[in-house]
Scaffold this motif. Sequence first.
Motif, PDB file in Angstrom:
ATOM      1  N   SER A   1       0.694  -1.363   0.109  1.00 41.11           N
ATOM      2  CA  SER A   1      -0.218  -0.253  -0.635  1.00 41.11           C
ATOM      3  C   SER A   1       0.912   1.356  -0.064  1.00 41.11           C
ATOM      4  O   SER A   1       1.811   1.503   0.515  1.00 41.11           O
ATOM      5  CB  SER A   1      -0.276  -0.158   1.483  1.00 41.11           C
ATOM      6  N   GLY A   2       0.593   1.853  -0.955  1.00 40.83           N
ATOM      7  CA  GLY A   2       1.672   3.310  -1.197  1.00 40.83           C
ATOM      8  C   GLY A   2       3.168   2.522  -0.850  1.00 40.83           C
ATOM      9  O   GLY A   2       3.247   2.249  -2.097  1.00 40.83           O
TER      10      GLY A   2
ATOM     11  N   PHE B   1      -6.949   5.192  -7.979  1.00 39.09           N
ATOM     12  CA  PHE B   1      -7.727   5.317  -7.220  1.00 39.09           C
ATOM     13  C   PHE B   1      -7.126   6.531  -6.024  1.00 39.09           C
ATOM     14  O   PHE B   1      -6.614   6.271  -5.356  1.00 39.09           O
ATOM     15  CB  PHE B   1      -8.588   4.210  -6.538  1.00 39.09           C
ATOM     16  N   THR B   2      -8.072   7.201  -5.158  1.00 37.97           N
ATOM     17  CA  THR B   2      -7.671   7.873  -3.701  1.00 37.97           C
ATOM     18  C   THR B   2      -8.668   7.706  -3.592  1.00 37.97           C
ATOM     19  O   THR B   2     -10.510   7.187  -3.188  1.00 37.97           O
ATOM     20  CB  THR B   2      -7.858   9.425  -4.640  1.00 37.97           C
ATOM     21  N   ILE B   3      -8.944   7.073  -1.864  1.00 36.22           N
ATOM     22  CA  ILE B   3     -10.273   7.153  -0.695  1.00 36.22           C
ATOM     23  C   ILE B   3      -9.737   8.176   0.007  1.00 36.22           C
ATOM     24  O   ILE B   3      -8.895   9.083   0.188  1.00 36.22           O
ATOM     25  CB  ILE B   3      -9.488   6.527   0.400  1.00 36.22           C
ATOM     26  N   ALA B   4     -11.020   8.735   0.111  1.00 34.48           N
ATOM     27  CA  ALA B   4     -11.128  10.452   0.906  1.00 34.48           C
ATOM     28  C   ALA B   4     -12.940  10.008   1.722  1.00 34.48           C
ATOM     29  O   ALA B   4     -13.783   9.679   1.438  1.00 34.48           O
ATOM     30  CB  ALA B   4     -11.443  11.617  -0.043  1.00 34.48           C
TER      31      ALA B   4
ATOM     32  N   LEU C   1      -7.929  -1.019   1.605  1.00 37.19           N
ATOM     33  CA  LEU C   1      -8.649  -1.338   0.902  1.00 37.19           C
ATOM     34  C   LEU C   1      -8.448  -1.713  -0.302  1.00 37.19           C
ATOM     35  O   LEU C   1      -7.508  -0.844  -0.643  1.00 37.19           O
ATOM     36  CB  LEU C   1      -9.050   0.428   0.751  1.00 37.19           C
ATOM     37  N   LYS C   2      -8.428  -2.779  -0.400  1.00 37.74           N
ATOM     38  CA  LYS C   2      -8.802  -3.409  -1.698  1.00 37.74           C
ATOM     39  C   LYS C   2      -9.458  -3.380  -2.751  1.00 37.74           C
ATOM     40  O   LYS C   2     -10.788  -3.706  -2.538  1.00 37.74           O
ATOM     41  CB  LYS C   2      -8.442  -5.494  -1.299  1.00 37.74           C
TER      42      LYS C   2
ATOM     43  N   GLY D   1      -5.260   0.710  -1.655  1.00 35.67           N
ATOM     44  CA  GLY D   1      -4.842   1.737  -0.953  1.00 35.67           C
ATOM     45  C   GLY D   1      -4.736   1.553   0.544  1.00 35.67           C
ATOM     46  O   GLY D   1      -5.753   0.811   0.905  1.00 35.67           O
ATOM     47  N   ARG D   2      -4.720   2.339   1.367  1.00 33.72           N
ATOM     48  CA  ARG D   2      -4.551   2.704   2.757  1.00 33.72           C
ATOM     49  C   ARG D   2      -5.557   4.061   2.946  1.00 33.72           C
ATOM     50  O   ARG D   2      -5.479   4.767   2.292  1.00 33.72           O
ATOM     51  CB  ARG D   2      -3.330   3.255   3.657  1.00 33.72           C
TER      52      ARG D   2
END
Length: 184
Positions: A24-25, A109-112, A167-168, A179-180
């Motif tokens: 992740s990252g 993708f971006t998690i927000a 997050l997968k 993502g984390r």
Amino acid sequence: MNLCAPKVWGVVPVKLSNFSCVASGNTAYLNWQSAEETNASKYIVQYSNDGSSFKDIATVFATGSNSKYNYTHQQVSGTAFYRLKMMDKDGSFSYSEIRVVKFDNKSGFTIAPNPANDVVYIFTKSSNAIKSIQIISVDGQLVKVLNAYNAGQRISISNLSKGVYILKAVYQNNEMEYGRFIKM
């Protein structure tokens, strides 16, 4: 991915039931669980950037059969190879299978918001639609699954404990990205 068979030096009474790595990252999350530990002393986490020259990066002491362990390796890039050197109290050891993690720091993708309290959203950078979402704790436990994800859908995280989660995202073409995010 098993790149080579485990090498055994002496008889080591350690059997793993699970060994996984997630990127992740620029961070690798390593998780493993012992099925059996008899006279086990410790696990030495080893890292390689070429799959052949490994170096010790951490030591985790054994705590008994059916124990769960984890290690977080930060500031990693490119392709990373990991294995566990499983040490017995008498000095004998064996290696686990090798795990490979590829770091592509260009997440699709971006998690927000991130950190978040109750909900998160995913904003994709590609036209490839996400078909499902999995949320995984850093110790490797699957804590939430959304099998029919729609773009822009709210993802409730209110029932999760505070902490870091992976997050997968599984796309329609079955590619996966990770993502984390942090639950406050």
